[in-house]
Design an enzyme around this catalytic site. Structure first.
Site, PDB file in Angstrom:
ATOM      1  N   SER A 116      31.755 -21.213   9.572  1.00  0.00           N
ATOM      2  CA  SER A 116      31.065 -22.471   9.862  1.00  0.00           C
ATOM      3  C   SER A 116      31.845 -23.645   9.286  1.00  0.00           C
ATOM      4  O   SER A 116      31.988 -23.797   8.073  1.00  0.00           O
ATOM      5  CB  SER A 116      29.649 -22.445   9.273  1.00  0.00           C
ATOM      6  OG  SER A 116      29.062 -23.711   9.463  1.00  0.00           O
TER       7      SER A 116
ATOM      8  N   HIS B  78      32.207 -21.693  14.293  1.00  0.00           N
ATOM      9  CA  HIS B  78      30.810 -22.109  14.379  1.00  0.00           C
ATOM     10  C   HIS B  78      30.735 -23.586  13.982  1.00  0.00           C
ATOM     11  O   HIS B  78      31.224 -23.988  12.933  1.00  0.00           O
ATOM     12  CB  HIS B  78      29.939 -21.262  13.446  1.00  0.00           C
ATOM     13  CG  HIS B  78      28.478 -21.542  13.560  1.00  0.00           C
ATOM     14  ND1 HIS B  78      27.688 -21.016  14.566  1.00  0.00           N
ATOM     15  CD2 HIS B  78      27.649 -22.315  12.798  1.00  0.00           C
ATOM     16  CE1 HIS B  78      26.446 -21.445  14.415  1.00  0.00           C
ATOM     17  NE2 HIS B  78      26.396 -22.237  13.350  1.00  0.00           N
TER      18      HIS B  78
ATOM     19  N   ASP C 144      28.264 -26.935  13.565  1.00  0.00           N
ATOM     20  CA  ASP C 144      26.881 -27.372  13.382  1.00  0.00           C
ATOM     21  C   ASP C 144      26.725 -28.863  13.623  1.00  0.00           C
ATOM     22  O   ASP C 144      27.270 -29.680  12.883  1.00  0.00           O
ATOM     23  CB  ASP C 144      26.431 -27.058  11.947  1.00  0.00           C
ATOM     24  CG  ASP C 144      26.325 -25.563  11.697  1.00  0.00           C
ATOM     25  OD1 ASP C 144      25.552 -24.909  12.417  1.00  0.00           O
ATOM     26  OD2 ASP C 144      27.014 -25.068  10.799  1.00  0.00           O
TER      27      ASP C 144
ATOM     28  N   MET D 190      24.077 -31.906  13.639  1.00  0.00           N
ATOM     29  CA  MET D 190      22.744 -32.253  13.108  1.00  0.00           C
ATOM     30  C   MET D 190      22.464 -33.739  13.317  1.00  0.00           C
ATOM     31  O   MET D 190      23.363 -34.566  13.129  1.00  0.00           O
ATOM     32  CB  MET D 190      22.702 -31.967  11.605  1.00  0.00           C
ATOM     33  CG  MET D 190      23.063 -30.546  11.241  1.00  0.00           C
ATOM     34  SD  MET D 190      23.058 -30.340   9.458  1.00  0.00           S
ATOM     35  CE  MET D 190      23.588 -28.636   9.328  1.00  0.00           C
TER      36      MET D 190
ATOM     37  N   HIS E 149      26.249 -25.121  17.578  1.00  0.00           N
ATOM     38  CA  HIS E 149      24.841 -24.963  17.208  1.00  0.00           C
ATOM     39  C   HIS E 149      24.220 -26.359  17.071  1.00  0.00           C
ATOM     40  O   HIS E 149      24.540 -27.087  16.142  1.00  0.00           O
ATOM     41  CB  HIS E 149      24.800 -24.177  15.881  1.00  0.00           C
ATOM     42  CG  HIS E 149      23.435 -24.019  15.288  1.00  0.00           C
ATOM     43  ND1 HIS E 149      23.248 -23.624  13.982  1.00  0.00           N
ATOM     44  CD2 HIS E 149      22.195 -24.180  15.810  1.00  0.00           C
ATOM     45  CE1 HIS E 149      21.954 -23.566  13.718  1.00  0.00           C
ATOM     46  NE2 HIS E 149      21.289 -23.900  14.813  1.00  0.00           N
TER      47      HIS E 149
ATOM     48  N   MET F 105      21.415 -28.769  16.158  1.00  0.00           N
ATOM     49  CA  MET F 105      20.173 -28.984  15.425  1.00  0.00           C
ATOM     50  C   MET F 105      19.753 -30.417  15.695  1.00  0.00           C
ATOM     51  O   MET F 105      19.792 -31.296  14.823  1.00  0.00           O
ATOM     52  CB  MET F 105      20.406 -28.714  13.933  1.00  0.00           C
ATOM     53  CG  MET F 105      20.475 -27.223  13.632  1.00  0.00           C
ATOM     54  SD  MET F 105      21.350 -26.848  12.105  1.00  0.00           S
ATOM     55  CE  MET F 105      23.017 -26.821  12.735  1.00  0.00           C
TER      56      MET F 105
ATOM     57  N   MET G 257      18.081 -18.010  12.401  1.00  0.00           N
ATOM     58  CA  MET G 257      18.303 -18.756  11.165  1.00  0.00           C
ATOM     59  C   MET G 257      17.791 -17.929   9.989  1.00  0.00           C
ATOM     60  O   MET G 257      16.618 -17.562   9.938  1.00  0.00           O
ATOM     61  CB  MET G 257      17.591 -20.108  11.206  1.00  0.00           C
ATOM     62  CG  MET G 257      18.156 -21.107  12.212  1.00  0.00           C
ATOM     63  SD  MET G 257      19.940 -21.337  12.151  1.00  0.00           S
ATOM     64  CE  MET G 257      20.187 -21.839  10.444  1.00  0.00           C
TER      65      MET G 257
ATOM     66  N   PHE H  94      21.587 -27.394   5.949  1.00  0.00           N
ATOM     67  CA  PHE H  94      22.605 -27.424   4.894  1.00  0.00           C
ATOM     68  C   PHE H  94      23.321 -26.080   4.781  1.00  0.00           C
ATOM     69  O   PHE H  94      22.721 -25.037   5.043  1.00  0.00           O
ATOM     70  CB  PHE H  94      21.950 -27.748   3.542  1.00  0.00           C
ATOM     71  CG  PHE H  94      21.171 -29.029   3.564  1.00  0.00           C
ATOM     72  CD1 PHE H  94      21.794 -30.250   3.332  1.00  0.00           C
ATOM     73  CD2 PHE H  94      19.809 -29.020   3.864  1.00  0.00           C
ATOM     74  CE1 PHE H  94      21.076 -31.438   3.390  1.00  0.00           C
ATOM     75  CE2 PHE H  94      19.072 -30.198   3.921  1.00  0.00           C
ATOM     76  CZ  PHE H  94      19.710 -31.416   3.681  1.00  0.00           C
ATOM     77  N   GLY H  95      24.582 -26.154   4.362  1.00  0.00           N
ATOM     78  CA  GLY H  95      25.312 -24.934   4.039  1.00  0.00           C
ATOM     79  C   GLY H  95      24.974 -24.500   2.619  1.00  0.00           C
ATOM     80  O   GLY H  95      24.350 -25.244   1.859  1.00  0.00           O
TER      81      GLY H  95
ATOM     82  N   ASP I 261      22.677 -16.742  10.970  1.00  0.00           N
ATOM     83  CA  ASP I 261      23.208 -18.020  10.493  1.00  0.00           C
ATOM     84  C   ASP I 261      22.496 -18.472   9.220  1.00  0.00           C
ATOM     85  O   ASP I 261      21.327 -18.859   9.262  1.00  0.00           O
ATOM     86  CB  ASP I 261      23.057 -19.070  11.598  1.00  0.00           C
ATOM     87  CG  ASP I 261      23.788 -20.358  11.269  1.00  0.00           C
ATOM     88  OD1 ASP I 261      24.503 -20.414  10.252  1.00  0.00           O
ATOM     89  OD2 ASP I 261      23.638 -21.319  12.055  1.00  0.00           O
ATOM     90  N   GLY I 262      23.230 -18.437   8.121  1.00  0.00           N
ATOM     91  CA  GLY I 262      22.706 -18.956   6.859  1.00  0.00           C
ATOM     92  C   GLY I 262      22.708 -17.927   5.747  1.00  0.00           C
ATOM     93  O   GLY I 262      22.088 -16.872   5.864  1.00  0.00           O
TER      94      GLY I 262
ATOM     95  N   GLY J  87      29.630 -19.863   6.195  1.00  0.00           N
ATOM     96  CA  GLY J  87      30.184 -21.151   5.783  1.00  0.00           C
ATOM     97  C   GLY J  87      30.691 -21.094   4.356  1.00  0.00           C
ATOM     98  O   GLY J  87      31.879 -20.922   4.088  1.00  0.00           O
TER      99      GLY J  87
HETATM  100  C1  DX5 Z   1      22.737 -24.418   8.513  1.00  0.00           C
HETATM  101  C2  DX5 Z   1      23.827 -24.198   9.511  1.00  0.00           C
HETATM  102  C3  DX5 Z   1      24.744 -23.080   9.144  1.00  0.00           C
HETATM  103  C4  DX5 Z   1      25.487 -23.286   7.855  1.00  0.00           C
HETATM  104  C5  DX5 Z   1      25.726 -21.934   7.271  1.00  0.00           C
HETATM  105  O1  DX5 Z   1      21.822 -25.295   9.019  1.00  0.00           O
HETATM  106  O2  DX5 Z   1      23.307 -23.890  10.777  1.00  0.00           O
HETATM  107  O3  DX5 Z   1      25.633 -22.763  10.190  1.00  0.00           O
HETATM  108  O4  DX5 Z   1      26.711 -23.941   8.023  1.00  0.00           O
HETATM  109  O5  DX5 Z   1      26.297 -22.101   6.026  1.00  0.00           O
HETATM  110  P1  DX5 Z   1      26.220 -20.977   4.921  1.00  0.00           P
HETATM  111  O6  DX5 Z   1      26.950 -19.775   5.463  1.00  0.00           O
HETATM  112  O7  DX5 Z   1      26.930 -21.610   3.764  1.00  0.00           O
HETATM  113  O8  DX5 Z   1      24.786 -20.688   4.642  1.00  0.00           O
HETATM  114 ZN    ZN Z   2      24.717 -23.063  12.357  1.00  0.00          ZN
END
Ligand code: DX5
Ligand code: ZN
Length: 217
Positions: free
Chosen positions: A8, A33, A35, A37, A66, A68, A137, A143-144, A175-176, A197
């Site tokens: 990610s 990947h 993201d 937002m 992805h 959001m 999810m 957030f990562g 994811d997450g 990520g």
């Molecule tokens: C969160 C994102 C994820 C995020 C995952 O809202 O959709 O893709 O980047 O990050 P990690 O792997 O650090 O949880």
């Molecule tokens: Zn994502």
């Protein structure tokens, strides 16, 4: 079938984006990947088209985007033009999910639907046939680097059952919070795509971490 690892980019160093994209190019990861937002659907703003196009310029692997964002149907063509191969919209953000998934496929992309941790698998019964991918999810999106939600395992199993029952070839993406301790259990439960990520980009050797995430069993 070999599973897919999708680093990610949200966790990349944005001041060295080209360097991090090249790292993924050279690694064994199969997808990027990405993201997006909007600060409305989720309490964070990531980036939009200029950054996505900059990534696409250097990326040599498919872009798994992805969204959001609310009303994602407004931007289907724009994401196609920006280089997305897979476009994932949130179940919770789509009034006409079935139609939106069809429109994504008509635009020439793979269609994905993402579900938040609170959304039951049963709500996908009437749309799973339109989805090339379900992005489950395993944290609340935004957030990562968040903590993995353990209830995800049972949802992966339920989703696997639904896919079998409906005889679709939908991929299951997690994811997450995916890390080196939980990824094998996720694959055992039925995951096909692992998004990572923080686990990749905060590690000492991201290329090596990607290789480790591809090891199974
Ligand atoms: C969160 C994102 C994820 C995020 C995952 O809202 O959709 O893709 O980047 O990050 P990690 O792997 O650090 O949880
Ligand atoms: Zn994502």
């Amino acid at each position: 079938m070999q599973h897919i690892v999708a680093p990610s980019i949200l966790s990349a160093d944005f001041a060295n984006l080209q360097r991090d994209v090249e790292m993924v190019n050279k690694s064994q990861a199969q997808w990027f990947h990405i993201d997006v937002m909007d600060g409305v659907f989720v309490p964070n703003i990531s980036f939009g088209f200029p950054v996505l196009k900059a990534i696409a310029k250097y990326a040599k692997k498919p872009l798994d985007v992805h969204l959001m964002i609310i009303q994602p149907e407004r931007y289907i063509e724009a994401f196609k033009d920006a280089g997305a191969q897979t476009l994932t919209v949130h179940y919770e953000a789509c009034t006409h999910l079935h139609r939106t998934l069809q429109q994504i496929k008509q635009a020439g992309m793979n269609a994905g639907v993402a579900i938040n941790p609170h959304t039951p698998i049963s709500l996908l019964e009437d749309s799973i046939a339109e989805a090339d991918l379900v992005c489950m999810m395993s944290v609340n999106p935004g957030f990562g680097g968040q903590k993995f939600i353990e209830n995800t395992y049972s949802k992966v199993k339920q989703l696997k059952q639904l896919i079998k029952q409906k005889e679709t070839d939908t991929r299951i993406e997690i994811d997450g919070g995916v890390d080196l301790n939980n990824y094998k259990n996720l694959l055992h439960a039925g995951a096909d795509v692992l998004v990572a990520g923080n686990t990749v980009f905060a590690s000492k050797n991201p290329t090596d971490t990607i290789a480790q995430l591809l090891q199974f069993p």
